[in-house]
Design an enzyme around this catalytic site. Structure first.
Site, short mmCIF file in Angstrom:
data_model
loop_
_atom_site.label_atom_id
_atom_site.label_comp_id
_atom_site.label_asym_id
_atom_site.label_seq_id
_atom_site.Cartn_x
_atom_site.Cartn_y
_atom_site.Cartn_z
N HIS A 32 -8.35 4.79 6.50
CA HIS A 32 -7.36 4.71 5.42
C HIS A 32 -6.92 3.26 5.19
O HIS A 32 -6.99 2.75 4.07
CB HIS A 32 -6.15 5.59 5.78
CG HIS A 32 -5.07 5.61 4.73
ND1 HIS A 32 -4.99 6.59 3.78
CD2 HIS A 32 -4.05 4.76 4.47
CE1 HIS A 32 -3.95 6.35 2.98
NE2 HIS A 32 -3.36 5.23 3.39
N GLU A 33 -6.50 2.60 6.25
CA GLU A 33 -6.01 1.23 6.10
C GLU A 33 -7.14 0.30 5.67
O GLU A 33 -6.93 -0.65 4.92
CB GLU A 33 -5.35 0.73 7.39
CG GLU A 33 -4.11 1.52 7.83
CD GLU A 33 -3.04 1.71 6.76
OE1 GLU A 33 -2.90 0.81 5.90
OE2 GLU A 33 -2.37 2.76 6.76
N HIS A 53 -7.41 0.34 2.01
CA HIS A 53 -6.42 -0.58 1.40
C HIS A 53 -6.91 -2.03 1.51
O HIS A 53 -6.82 -2.81 0.57
CB HIS A 53 -5.08 -0.47 2.14
CG HIS A 53 -4.24 0.72 1.77
ND1 HIS A 53 -3.85 0.98 0.48
CD2 HIS A 53 -3.69 1.71 2.52
CE1 HIS A 53 -3.08 2.08 0.45
NE2 HIS A 53 -2.99 2.55 1.69
N GLU A 111 -3.39 3.38 -3.30
CA GLU A 111 -3.58 4.62 -2.55
C GLU A 111 -4.88 5.32 -2.97
O GLU A 111 -5.49 6.02 -2.18
CB GLU A 111 -2.35 5.50 -2.79
CG GLU A 111 -2.02 6.46 -1.68
CD GLU A 111 -1.71 5.85 -0.33
OE1 GLU A 111 -1.44 4.63 -0.23
OE2 GLU A 111 -1.79 6.58 0.66
ZN ZN Z 1 -1.86 4.27 2.25
#
Ligand code: ZN
Length: 501
Positions: A265-266, A269, A295
């Site tokens: 997830h990170e 980003h 997101e």
């Molecule tokens: Zn996030």
């Protein structure tokens, strides 16, 4: 480029440098700063914040901005120059309309609210938090009125996180999704086949978890010469510039999936931030569009890619190798099903793809009601629990597993929650378009290769910086407005198959 635009860019670069320095101080605070360091760090951050705010909202910045705007008045709407000045104007207006007095009162109240929230949560007693939440709502209303709004007061706060977005656009999207997700979640947990996750209830060596995490980061294309990964209490990504984008994670022996998916997830980003246009460094364009677009990147990697069958066909043998003897009886397909297990839970951050948005809708609806005055802070627990019963069919056992679980409102961040679901909707739209343009992408995922997807994202999303708003970007990339079609289709097919509906 004319001299007035040049002069404005020079002024803006100073503002960016101040903010990048501030981010570094915050990153250090969350990762390496010794406990007592907070006593002077809070002062460093607040003083630099004041300088940065003063720099941006000064008459000098305004006159340079106006000069640049008149110099470029005839430029095409979609030129870099026009996009850059629109982005700068948005930031300038938001920052300069809010009085310094209100900024200080909000900061003071939020810091009190933070410690009150910690106590209330520990004691699972919303009554402790209710008063200060009411103050936060009042201050946010004042802030919204200073910024200005047309349709709903809430929109002014939403705009801080998702520029140019309004609740009038979001409402029908969320209603549509809700009418689809409530019965889907009920169907899965009611008549879906069982998904076994027993083999995840073991201890997994942290050293091997770390090794696996770095393997995934390298495969995804995270540039470790322009980033690093550290440990923090809550995983996050921070960017000082595209040259230095850092992520954090946290490990726990008894949870293999938590560090793994937080890393993916990170990294999603971070890939966005590393891909912002370097030739626009320190200008208003070298910024992400919005939280929703950010997101969409993290969730695309985490869910659409990282929780896909091809991904685990490739990586599961590596997991088996890294944890010898622990997963010998498990096949890639069972692992794939396990990482996609749907469960009606109370906690948003632990929710699966199907139920996650229901948690978001509940918060979004409550904060809209708080802002239009139809709900008072004291009535939040009842409203919260009633919605959990209605959307998820479960009854939160207490406030700490209920309306006290998130820190956002204590921080004064009203209008933030909907960006999570916007991210999910957009992730499916963007990914759908990516595989239409580059049909080899799913096959590459099955071989652990992500360069095709990454270069599509670089070209179509990351490389534009903040030139377009989220709505403009979607229209440009997908040729349609934001819509829930691709996301619904994705969830329906994936979970219909896993749960044999
Ligand atoms: Zn996030």
């Amino acid at each position: 480029m004319g001299p007035k635009l040049e002069a404005f860019k020079k002024r803006w670069a100073e503002y960016e440098i101040l903010n990048q320095t501030l981010s570094l101080l915050s990153w250090d605070m969350e990762t390496y700063m010794p406990e007592e360091g907070i006593k002077s760090r809070a002062e460093h951050i607040s003083y630099l914040n004041e300088i940065s705010h003063g720099h941006l909202t000064s008459s000098k910045t305004l006159s340079l901005l106006e000069g640049a705007e008149s110099e470029t008045a005839g430029h095409d709407y979609y030129s870099d120059e026009a996009g850059m000045l629109r982005a700068a104007r948005r930031v300038f207006e938001k920052e300069s309309r809010v009085s310094e007095d209100l900024v200080k009162r909000l900061a003071r109240t939020a810091s009190i609210a933070n410690s009150v929230w910690i106590k209330a949560r520990r004691e699972s007693d919303f009554g402790i938090f209710s008063g200060v939440l009411s103050e936060i709502v009042g201050l946010c209303s004042e802030k919204a009125d200073m910024i200005g709004w047309e349709g709903r007061r809430y929109d002014a706060l939403l705009d801080l996180h998702e520029p140019c977005m309004t609740s009038a656009v979001i409402d029908p999207l969320f209603e549509d999704l809700k009418s689809f997700l409530v019965p889907l979640a009920a169907d899965i947990t009611g008549r879906g086949r069982q998904v076994n996750t027993d083999f995840l209830a073991q201890n997994f060596s942290i050293k091997s978890q770390e090794e696996f995490g770095f393997m995934i980061l390298a495969a995804m294309g995270y540039d470790l010469k322009r980033g690093r990964q550290d440990i923090s209490a809550h995983p996050f990504t921070t960017s000082f510039s595209p040259y230095d984008v850092r992520i954090t994670t946290r490990y726990s022996e008894d949870s293999l999936l938590s560090a793994l998916f937080s890393t993916v997830h990170e990294c999603g980003h971070a890939l966005y931030d590393q891909g912002l246009p370097l030739d626009k460094l320190n200008t208003p364009l070298c910024q992400p569009v919005s939280l929703g677009i950010h997101e969409s990147q993290s969730r695309m990697w985490e869910n659409i890619v990282g929780r896909s069958r091809p991904f685990w066909n490739h990586f599961f043998p590596e997991v088996r190798r890294l944890f010898p003897g622990q997963l010998d009886d498990v096949d890639p397909d069972s692992f794939y099903r396990a990482v996609n297990r749907v469960e009606k839970g109370f906690i948003r951050v632990e929710a699966d793809e199907v139920t996650y948005n229901l948690h978001v809708f509940i918060r979004y609806e409550i904060e809209k009601s708080l802002m239009d005055g139809s709900l008072s802070a004291g009535d939040v627990p009842d409203a919260w629990n009633e919605k959990y019963r209605r959307y998820l069919g479960i009854n939160p056992p207490d406030d700490s597993a209920g309306c006290l679980q998130d820190i956002h409102w204590a921080h004064g961040a009203i209008g933030y929650f909907p960006t999570y679901t916007l991210g999910n909707i957009l992730a499916a739209q963007f990914y759908g378009k990516a595989i239409e343009d580059a049909p080899a992408i799913p096959g590459e995922t099955g071989r652990g290769i992500f360069s095709g997807l990454l270069s599509w994202l670089r070209k179509n999303i990351h490389g534009h910086g903040s030139k377009f708003t989220s709505e403009e970007l979607v229209r440009r990339v997908c040729g349609t407005d934001m819509n829930t079609g691709p996301y619904r289709k994705y969830l329906e097919e994936k979970y219909g198959e896993i749960y044999e509906l």
